[in-house]
Design a protein around this motif. Structure first.
Motif, short mmCIF file in Angstrom:
data_model
loop_
_atom_site.label_atom_id
_atom_site.label_comp_id
_atom_site.label_asym_id
_atom_site.label_seq_id
_atom_site.Cartn_x
_atom_site.Cartn_y
_atom_site.Cartn_z
N ARG A 382 -5.36 8.45 4.41
CA ARG A 382 -6.17 7.60 5.29
C ARG A 382 -7.60 8.09 5.44
NH1 ARG A 382 -4.28 3.34 7.86
NH2 ARG A 382 -2.02 3.03 8.05
N GLU A 383 -7.85 9.34 5.15
CA GLU A 383 -9.20 9.90 5.30
C GLU A 383 -9.89 10.11 3.95
OE1 GLU A 383 -10.44 10.01 8.12
OE2 GLU A 383 -8.68 9.91 9.42
N ARG A 384 -9.25 9.66 2.86
CA ARG A 384 -9.81 9.95 1.53
C ARG A 384 -11.19 9.35 1.35
NH1 ARG A 384 -5.67 9.28 -1.10
NH2 ARG A 384 -5.25 11.51 -0.94
N ALA A 385 -11.37 8.08 1.73
CA ALA A 385 -12.68 7.45 1.54
C ALA A 385 -13.74 8.13 2.38
CB ALA A 385 -12.59 5.96 1.88
N ARG A 386 -13.40 8.51 3.62
CA ARG A 386 -14.37 9.21 4.47
C ARG A 386 -14.71 10.58 3.88
NH1 ARG A 386 -12.70 8.44 10.80
NH2 ARG A 386 -11.68 6.42 10.55
N GLY A 387 -13.67 11.28 3.42
CA GLY A 387 -13.91 12.58 2.80
C GLY A 387 -14.74 12.47 1.55
N GLN A 388 -14.44 11.46 0.73
CA GLN A 388 -15.23 11.23 -0.48
C GLN A 388 -16.68 10.89 -0.10
OE1 GLN A 388 -13.19 11.32 -3.37
NE2 GLN A 388 -15.05 11.56 -4.55
N SER A 389 -16.82 10.12 0.99
CA SER A 389 -18.16 9.77 1.47
C SER A 389 -18.92 11.01 1.92
CB SER A 389 -18.03 8.77 2.62
OG SER A 389 -19.29 8.35 3.07
#
Length: 456
Positions: A382-389
């Motif tokens: 669930r946090e992958r996109a934020r972490g990638q960002s």
């Protein structure tokens, strides 16, 4: 090609997972092309519009990178809310508009506006594309498949250098317009190819509760695996994650946040964007002519393509940390020799081009291959996109800052202290790898989630 991507078993080049990964990774080709193509327009544009070094650095050379910073910051929102696939479509449109607009620009302000749009696409692609590929890839092949994105980045850089060299030799004063405008062709091809790509099964499960759609995609990836078990593992990891309800910037995610920041920070303090953006100037200062500099730059791009392919072949065999060690040693050797050559004014001959080739070889086999793979692995689903960002923002913020000040730096210093500084940063990178960076090779995303982001 499949031998580079799948070291464990032969597979058809038309297998869905490979086909989708290749299509999505084309965003990396446009990323690399857009990043490097500006090197051919560097001097002509500055002379055409009579810009000072600071104006040139801000409006022309670094504007796309500031757009990339914005794209990295906000790229997680459409990637999570709209989905990976729709975000990738939007990226293709941004690249196309940027290429056409930059080629037709009548003043530096319009040029910088369209470069900003392209940069926004680059930033979003560095969030959405690695996240998508990591979510469809089996653990034992994730490194190879996500590294396709980086391979396309460096292949795009190489093709930009080749294109610049050819167009620069064939056309006159307006060659730079063709250099930046030709990107519209691969942008259109990439956008059309995405019609063949489905949505990420993990995104469908976690954001749309569409287990039927996810099962269909997972079945196309590997019909032999137990689809129900895969879906249950994804849902179980999500239920476990939701028990805590941690904010992104919380103690629970401190380790993956630190890891993402540091690997992205060191990626830029290798000096890679300094070299890619200003390679023609560096080579001219090493007593090569302008045309020879463009050809040497194309050769440097080819070396990076070859060694990124080697990195792709090794990342799931050697692991991420070993490649980082190998690259760090190569960085230190090449940067130190180049620095010494500038300090001693020993710039003639092939020394500088050869060491730049060693430098980009080290980058291709280590940071270039590892960064987007590693960041896409270390955050929960669930946090992958934020972490990638976060990782992308860190990467592009420092890239933009370095590119902004480089014209001024080169007007005040020669290459000696600049390359010495980057060599010292690579010593610090070895310390980071030795004491903080975990190995993620062959571990499922759900297991990495439990290991790196445990419940408090």
């Amino acid at each position: 090609m499949s031998e580079w991507i799948q070291p464990h078993a032969k597979e058809s080049l038309m297998s869905p997972i490979l086909k989708w990964s290749v299509f999505v990774a084309m965003a990396g080709f446009l990323f690399g092309f857009d990043t490097a193509v500006i090197s051919g327009a560097d001097r002509p544009v500055q002379e055409l519009w009579g810009l000072s070094d600071l104006q040139h650095g801000l409006l022309i050379m670094s504007m796309a990178l500031w757009g990339t910073v914005l794209g990295a910051i906000f790229g997680n929102w459409p990637t999570d809310r709209l989905g990976r696939r729709k975000t990738l479509f939007a990226i293709g449109v941004l690249y196309f508009v940027s290429a056409v607009g930059s080629a037709l620009a009548t003043d530096p302000f319009w040029f910088s506006f369209f470069r900003l749009i392209g940069g926004f696409g680059v930033g979003m692609s560095s969030v959405a594309a690695p996240a998508y590929i990591s979510e469809i890839a089996p653990a034992e092949r994730r490194g190879n498949l996500v590294a396709l994105y980086q391979f396309n980045v460096v292949f795009g850089i190489f093709m930009a250098y080749v294109s610049n060299a050819i167009l620069g030799s064939l056309l006159g004063a307006d060659a730079w317009r063709w250099m930046v405008g030709i990107e519209a062709v691969p942008a259109l091809i990439y956008t059309l190819a995405l019609f063949k790509v489905p949505e990420s099964p993990r995104w469908l499960i976690l954001n749309r509760q569409d287990t039927r759609g996810a099962a269909e995609v997972l079945r196309q990836i590997d019909a032999k695996r137990d689809i129900d078990t895969q879906i249950e593992e994804i849902q179980a990891a999500d239920r476990e994650d939701n028990k805590v309800h941690s904010r992104f910037f919380s103690r629970r995610y401190r380790l993956p946040i630190t890891l993402a920041f540091l690997i992205a920070f060191f990626n830029q303090f290798t000096g890679i964007n300094f070299v890619l953006y200003y390679a023609p100037r560096i080579l001219e200062s090493a007593q090569l002519g302008a045309s020879a500099s463009l050809l040497s730059t194309a050769g440097i791009g080819l070396v990076m393509v070859i060694f990124t392919m080697i990195g792709m072949a090794l990342i799931d065999r050697f692991g991420r940390r070993k490649l980082m060690y190998i690259g760090s040693v190569g960085y230190i050797i090449s940067l130190s020799i180049i620095s010494h050559a500038f300090f001693t004014d020993n710039l003639g001959g092939a020394l500088i081009p050869l060491q730049l080739c060693l430098f980009v070889a080290a980058h291709g086999i280590s940071q270039g291959t590892v960064i987007w793979v590693f960041i896409s692995e270390i955050f929960p689903n669930r946090e992958r996109a934020r972490g990638q960002s976060l990782g992308s923002f860190t990467h592009w913020f420092f890239a933009a800052a370095i590119t902004l000040v480089t014209p001024w730096v080169l007007s005040v210093f020669n290459g000696g202290p600049v390359f010495a500084f980057f060599a010292f940063m690579m010593v610090l990178q070895i310390v980071f790898v030795a004491f903080l960076m975990p190995e993620t090779k062959g571990v499922s995303l759900e297991k990495l989630q439990r290991k790196l982001s445990p419940q408090e």
